[in-house]
Structures are given as structure tokens and as C-alpha cells.
Design a protein around this motif. Structure first.
Motif, mmCIF file in Angstrom:
data_model
loop_
_atom_site.group_PDB
_atom_site.id
_atom_site.type_symbol
_atom_site.label_atom_id
_atom_site.label_comp_id
_atom_site.label_asym_id
_atom_site.label_seq_id
_atom_site.Cartn_x
_atom_site.Cartn_y
_atom_site.Cartn_z
ATOM 1 N N ASN A 90 -14.678 -8.375 23.201
ATOM 2 C CA ASN A 90 -14.729 -7.008 23.726
ATOM 3 C C ASN A 90 -13.905 -6.025 22.907
ATOM 4 O O ASN A 90 -14.134 -4.822 22.964
ATOM 5 N N LEU A 91 -12.904 -6.535 22.175
ATOM 6 C CA LEU A 91 -12.050 -5.658 21.372
ATOM 7 C C LEU A 91 -12.136 -6.046 19.905
ATOM 8 O O LEU A 91 -12.097 -7.227 19.562
ATOM 9 N N ASP A 92 -12.243 -5.041 19.063
ATOM 10 C CA ASP A 92 -12.215 -5.239 17.622
ATOM 11 C C ASP A 92 -11.055 -4.427 17.063
ATOM 12 O O ASP A 92 -10.744 -3.333 17.560
ATOM 13 N N PHE A 93 -10.395 -4.950 16.054
ATOM 14 C CA PHE A 93 -9.318 -4.226 15.387
ATOM 15 C C PHE A 93 -9.609 -4.242 13.896
ATOM 16 O O PHE A 93 -9.898 -5.299 13.328
ATOM 17 N N SER A 94 -9.560 -3.076 13.276
ATOM 18 C CA SER A 94 -9.895 -2.997 11.859
ATOM 19 C C SER A 94 -8.961 -2.030 11.152
ATOM 20 O O SER A 94 -8.214 -1.270 11.776
ATOM 21 N N ILE A 95 -9.034 -2.065 9.837
ATOM 22 C CA ILE A 95 -8.291 -1.115 9.008
ATOM 23 C C ILE A 95 -9.314 -0.307 8.227
ATOM 24 O O ILE A 95 -10.293 -0.859 7.721
ATOM 25 N N GLY A 96 -9.103 1.000 8.159
ATOM 26 C CA GLY A 96 -10.058 1.866 7.485
ATOM 27 C C GLY A 96 -9.394 2.677 6.383
ATOM 28 O O GLY A 96 -8.199 2.982 6.446
ATOM 29 N N ALA A 97 -10.174 3.004 5.369
ATOM 30 C CA ALA A 97 -9.691 3.848 4.281
ATOM 31 C C ALA A 97 -10.848 4.717 3.809
ATOM 32 O O ALA A 97 -12.020 4.322 3.919
#
Length: 194
Positions: free
Chosen positions: A142-149
Motif C-alpha cells: 500500500n505504501l511506496d517510498f522513492s527518491i526523485g531527481a
């Protein structure tokens, strides 16, 4: 005591900062890395709102929180009972909440910028839960965690074009044999109000 220290640290930033609001949208290509052998990306998009919070006197550094509705997932082929392969759409839609640190590369009104920051995604829709569970042993978390640039170009600090990449850090199908993660590359436009 802790609240007093926090207020002491945050107050100077809040007192000199100005917040601007805006809207943003993207066209993007998404997939789930390292899980599907015959997958193809989903071409879709996202819409949302943003806020820009100034961090310095020279209008060069900002914190930019956003909230958006994002259509993600991918297509894949699955085997039927008679050993045929059929196309299946493994679509997941998220409410994404990124917080970007943004830096403009010049002091002009029209200039390039770069940004980086974390993102939390809340899964709110799956196209076919049973088929997905059958294929991968579990439904996506249900939860996603990501890094964006990303990088972009701003015209008069109002109309902005950007290119972003988000790489997921969460094992989406935790019962599948390989670790996999979300991956999204997006071309977007934002308009920021005075």
C-alpha cells in the motif's frame, strides 16, 4: 524544551520565506523493475498541486512539496491454463507526495533548475487484484517510498518545464522471488501563481 529549540530554528526561515502555489501535470512512462520478463511500460500521466517555499534572500533555493494523482504500473504477459500467453494490465494508481529541494542555476527570471527529494506514494487503485496475486504471490504494498531527481527550465518563474526520474526503494511484491521497485520517468509542466 524541544518545541522551543525547534521553533527557534524554524522561525527565521518562516519569517523570511514566501510561499507560492501552483498546478502541475506530467506525461510519464512507468514500470516495475526486475519483476516481469515480458513487460512493457505504461504510458500515462499525473496531475497535482505544488507549493514553493523560499529558503534564501536571492530566490535561488526552495523547498517544493507536491501532491499528485499518478497513473502507474505496466503491462505483462501471463500464462493461461492451456499454456497460452495473454496480455495483462497490471495498473496501480497512487497519491504521490514528494518534497523536493530545488536550486535555480542563475539569478535571472528565466533559468534552469535542478531538484532532488524523497516521495511517499499511497496505493489507491489496482486494476486486477486477483490476477496480480496469482502472478506474483501478493498484491503490491500500500505504501511506496522513492527518491526523485529532475532538471527543468523556468520562464519568468511562472511557466516551468521539467524532466524527472523516480526510483522506488520498496520491495513492491514482497512474496515474489526477486526484489522489485517502481520506476517512473516523466516530462512535465507546472504553472506557478503569484
Amino acid at each position: 524544551m524541544k518545541k522551543s529549540v525547534l521553533l527557534f530554528l524554524v522561525a527565521p526561515v518562516l519569517s523570511c520565506s514566501q510561499m507560492r502555489l501552483g498546478v502541475r501535470g506530467t506525461i510519464h512512462s512507468s514500470n516495475i523493475s526486475k519483476v516481469h520478463e515480458e513487460s512493457s511500460n505504461r504510458i500515462a500521466g499525473s496531475v497535482g498541486v505544488l507549493a514553493q517555499i523560499k529558503l534564501d534572500y536571492y530566490n535561488q533555493f526552495f523547498i517544493q512539496p507536491e501532491i499528485s494523482y499518478s497513473l502507474q504500473g505496466e503491462k505483462d504477459k501471463i500464462k493461461t491454463s492451456d499454456n497460452q500467453k495473454i496480455d495483462s494490465k497490471f495498473y496501480q494508481n497512487y497519491i504521490n507526495i514528494p518534497i523536493y529541494f530545488r536550486a535555480y542555476f542563475s539569478g535571472d527570471d528565466s533559468d534552469f533548475f535542478g531538484e532532488i527529494g524523497p516521495q511517499i506514494g499511497v496505493l489507491i487503485y489496482q486494476k486486477d487484484k486477483e490476477k496480480e496475486k496469482m502472478q506474483y504471490g501478493s498484491n503490491p504494498k500500500n505504501l511506496d517510498f522513492s527518491i526523485g531527481a529532475g532538471v527543468g527550465y523556468s520562464i519568468n518563474r511562472k511557466s516551468e518545464f521539467f524532466l524527472r526520474y523516480n526510483y522506488g526503494l520498496v520491495d513492491i511484491y514482497n512474496k515474489y522471488c526477486n526484489k522489485q521497485d517502481t520506476s517512473v520517468i516523466a516530462l512535465g509542466f507546472a504553472y506557478i501563481f503569484d
